[in-house]
Each structure stands twice: as C-alpha cells, then as structure tokens.
Design a protein around this motif. Structure first.
Motif, PDB file in Angstrom:
ATOM      1  N   UNK A   1     -22.042  21.272   2.330  1.00  0.00           N
ATOM      2  CA  UNK A   1     -20.972  21.077   1.350  1.00  0.00           C
ATOM      3  C   UNK A   1     -20.855  19.604   1.026  1.00  0.00           C
ATOM      4  N   UNK A   2     -20.864  19.299  -0.254  1.00  0.00           N
ATOM      5  CA  UNK A   2     -20.751  17.905  -0.678  1.00  0.00           C
ATOM      6  C   UNK A   2     -19.428  17.650  -1.343  1.00  0.00           C
TER       7      UNK A   2
ATOM      8  N   UNK B   1     -12.491   8.765  -2.225  1.00  0.00           N
ATOM      9  CA  UNK B   1     -12.305   7.408  -2.719  1.00  0.00           C
ATOM     10  C   UNK B   1     -11.324   6.664  -1.820  1.00  0.00           C
ATOM     11  N   UNK B   2     -11.439   5.365  -1.876  1.00  0.00           N
ATOM     12  CA  UNK B   2     -10.587   4.542  -1.020  1.00  0.00           C
ATOM     13  C   UNK B   2     -10.305   3.207  -1.693  1.00  0.00           C
ATOM     14  N   UNK B   3      -9.060   2.803  -1.613  1.00  0.00           N
ATOM     15  CA  UNK B   3      -8.681   1.472  -2.070  1.00  0.00           C
ATOM     16  C   UNK B   3      -8.283   0.657  -0.845  1.00  0.00           C
ATOM     17  N   UNK B   4      -8.426  -0.644  -0.905  1.00  0.00           N
ATOM     18  CA  UNK B   4      -8.084  -1.479   0.256  1.00  0.00           C
ATOM     19  C   UNK B   4      -6.658  -1.234   0.729  1.00  0.00           C
ATOM     20  N   UNK B   5      -6.500  -1.061   2.030  1.00  0.00           N
ATOM     21  CA  UNK B   5      -5.179  -0.876   2.610  1.00  0.00           C
ATOM     22  C   UNK B   5      -4.693   0.558   2.622  1.00  0.00           C
ATOM     23  N   UNK B   6      -5.488   1.451   2.060  1.00  0.00           N
ATOM     24  CA  UNK B   6      -5.087   2.858   2.038  1.00  0.00           C
ATOM     25  C   UNK B   6      -6.155   3.718   2.693  1.00  0.00           C
ATOM     26  N   UNK B   7      -5.747   4.922   3.082  1.00  0.00           N
ATOM     27  CA  UNK B   7      -6.698   5.833   3.695  1.00  0.00           C
ATOM     28  C   UNK B   7      -7.629   6.423   2.637  1.00  0.00           C
ATOM     29  N   UNK B   8      -8.801   6.787   3.109  1.00  0.00           N
ATOM     30  CA  UNK B   8      -9.751   7.448   2.229  1.00  0.00           C
ATOM     31  C   UNK B   8      -9.187   8.832   1.877  1.00  0.00           C
ATOM     32  N   UNK B   9      -9.293   9.197   0.609  1.00  0.00           N
ATOM     33  CA  UNK B   9      -8.757  10.483   0.169  1.00  0.00           C
ATOM     34  C   UNK B   9      -9.843  11.280  -0.544  1.00  0.00           C
ATOM     35  N   UNK B  10      -9.747  12.582  -0.415  1.00  0.00           N
ATOM     36  CA  UNK B  10     -10.718  13.438  -1.080  1.00  0.00           C
ATOM     37  C   UNK B  10     -10.376  13.547  -2.557  1.00  0.00           C
ATOM     38  N   UNK B  11     -11.389  13.453  -3.382  1.00  0.00           N
ATOM     39  CA  UNK B  11     -11.231  13.574  -4.832  1.00  0.00           C
ATOM     40  C   UNK B  11     -11.630  14.967  -5.281  1.00  0.00           C
ATOM     41  N   UNK B  12     -12.799  15.388  -4.823  1.00  0.00           N
ATOM     42  CA  UNK B  12     -13.298  16.693  -5.216  1.00  0.00           C
ATOM     43  C   UNK B  12     -14.373  17.132  -4.236  1.00  0.00           C
ATOM     44  N   UNK B  13     -14.463  18.434  -4.041  1.00  0.00           N
ATOM     45  CA  UNK B  13     -15.471  18.950  -3.134  1.00  0.00           C
ATOM     46  C   UNK B  13     -15.574  20.456  -3.251  1.00  0.00           C
ATOM     47  N   UNK B  14     -16.589  20.986  -2.593  1.00  0.00           N
ATOM     48  CA  UNK B  14     -16.807  22.424  -2.601  1.00  0.00           C
ATOM     49  C   UNK B  14     -16.249  23.026  -1.325  1.00  0.00           C
ATOM     50  N   UNK B  15     -15.424  24.047  -1.494  1.00  0.00           N
ATOM     51  CA  UNK B  15     -14.877  24.753  -0.354  1.00  0.00           C
ATOM     52  C   UNK B  15     -15.934  25.692   0.216  1.00  0.00           C
TER      53      UNK B  15
ATOM     54  N   UNK C   1     -15.781  28.767   0.561  1.00  0.00           N
ATOM     55  CA  UNK C   1     -15.875  30.019  -0.191  1.00  0.00           C
ATOM     56  C   UNK C   1     -16.553  29.819  -1.544  1.00  0.00           C
ATOM     57  N   UNK C   2     -17.039  28.605  -1.792  1.00  0.00           N
ATOM     58  CA  UNK C   2     -17.764  28.350  -3.032  1.00  0.00           C
ATOM     59  C   UNK C   2     -16.913  27.819  -4.165  1.00  0.00           C
ATOM     60  N   UNK C   3     -15.611  27.853  -3.986  1.00  0.00           N
ATOM     61  CA  UNK C   3     -14.743  27.332  -5.034  1.00  0.00           C
ATOM     62  C   UNK C   3     -14.746  25.804  -4.979  1.00  0.00           C
ATOM     63  N   UNK C   4     -14.255  25.205  -6.031  1.00  0.00           N
ATOM     64  CA  UNK C   4     -14.242  23.753  -6.140  1.00  0.00           C
ATOM     65  C   UNK C   4     -12.820  23.231  -6.001  1.00  0.00           C
TER      66      UNK C   4
ATOM     67  N   UNK D   1     -11.789  15.237 -14.047  1.00  0.00           N
ATOM     68  CA  UNK D   1     -13.032  15.098 -13.297  1.00  0.00           C
ATOM     69  C   UNK D   1     -13.696  16.459 -13.152  1.00  0.00           C
ATOM     70  N   UNK D   2     -15.029  16.445 -13.120  1.00  0.00           N
ATOM     71  CA  UNK D   2     -15.799  17.666 -12.927  1.00  0.00           C
ATOM     72  C   UNK D   2     -16.874  17.415 -11.888  1.00  0.00           C
TER      73      UNK D   2
END
Length: 124
Positions: free
Chosen positions: A36-37, A41-55, A57-60, A70-71
């Motif tokens: 799964x890919x 994204x991350x900005x200085x001083x903040x935690x890395x956060x997920x933007x998009x990914x595949x679950x 079950x195959x959903x996005x 975003x796609x």
C-alpha cells in the motif's frame, strides 16, 4: 531492499497544480500490488500527516483538507504512485513524502519504507 524515489515538487502560485511521482525501485519480496502506497506531508515544527493513501480494502483515503483537489493514482506495471494536486493553496506548502507499507504476511514483506521527500511551495 526497495527504495522510493520521489519527484515533481516545486514552487507554484496559489490556484496552480503540481503532480508528484513516486517510483518504487529495487527488489520487492512480494508482488507490488500487495503493498500500500501513501503520500504524507510535513511542515517544520509539526507532525507528519497523511495526505492520501490506499486502504486495505482498496478504497482511497484523502485528508479532508485535500478532498476534491488531490487525486491518487497507482500504476502497478510501472510501480509508481502519483499525487495529482490542483487548486493548490499556501497551506499545502510542505515536504511531501511517499510511504510504502508491506502486507501483514508473509513476514518477509512486512515493513514500511519512506522516500526522501520532495518540497512543495505554494505562494499566495
């Protein structure tokens, strides 16, 4: 050992578009489609956060902040995942990372791999 090679970052004005690409290079113990890919994204001083990914079950999945803009696209033959970003906002400015998560089994394929990141800067 696999590695992730990101590209496509850069500077753009608000309202513009960028397309990030992540290529999976190197040897994979399991078939590519079993992994799964995701993009984080991350900005200085903040935690890395997920933007998009595949679950699993195959959903996005898309973070609320990027839905509709975003796609996420995956090409199993080329072993790539792309993040197409439109209507960019200054708050999208961050270092973007590609992440690959292995399946739960077999054990040889379990694990997580991260890319080095690609910078996105959106100016107002």
């Amino acid at each position: 050992r696999p590695r992730l090679e990101e590209s496509g970052g850069g500077s753009v004005q608000a309202g513009g578009a960028l397309s990030l690409s992540c290529v999976v290079a190197g040897y994979l113990m399991c078939e590519f489609k079993m992994y799964r890919l995701s993009w984080y994204r991350q900005v200085p001083g903040k935690e890395r956060e997920i933007v998009s990914g595949f679950n699993r079950d195959g959903t996005t999945y898309y973070a609320d902040s990027v839905k509709g803009r975003f796609t996420l696209l995956q090409d199993d033959d080329k072993k790539t995942v792309a993040l197409q970003m439109t209507s960019l906002k200054p708050e999208d400015t961050a270092m973007y990372y590609c992440q690959m998560e292995g399946p739960r089994r077999p054990l040889a394929c379990v694990g997580s791999t991260w890319g080095q990141g690609t910078q996105v800067i959106v100016s107002s």
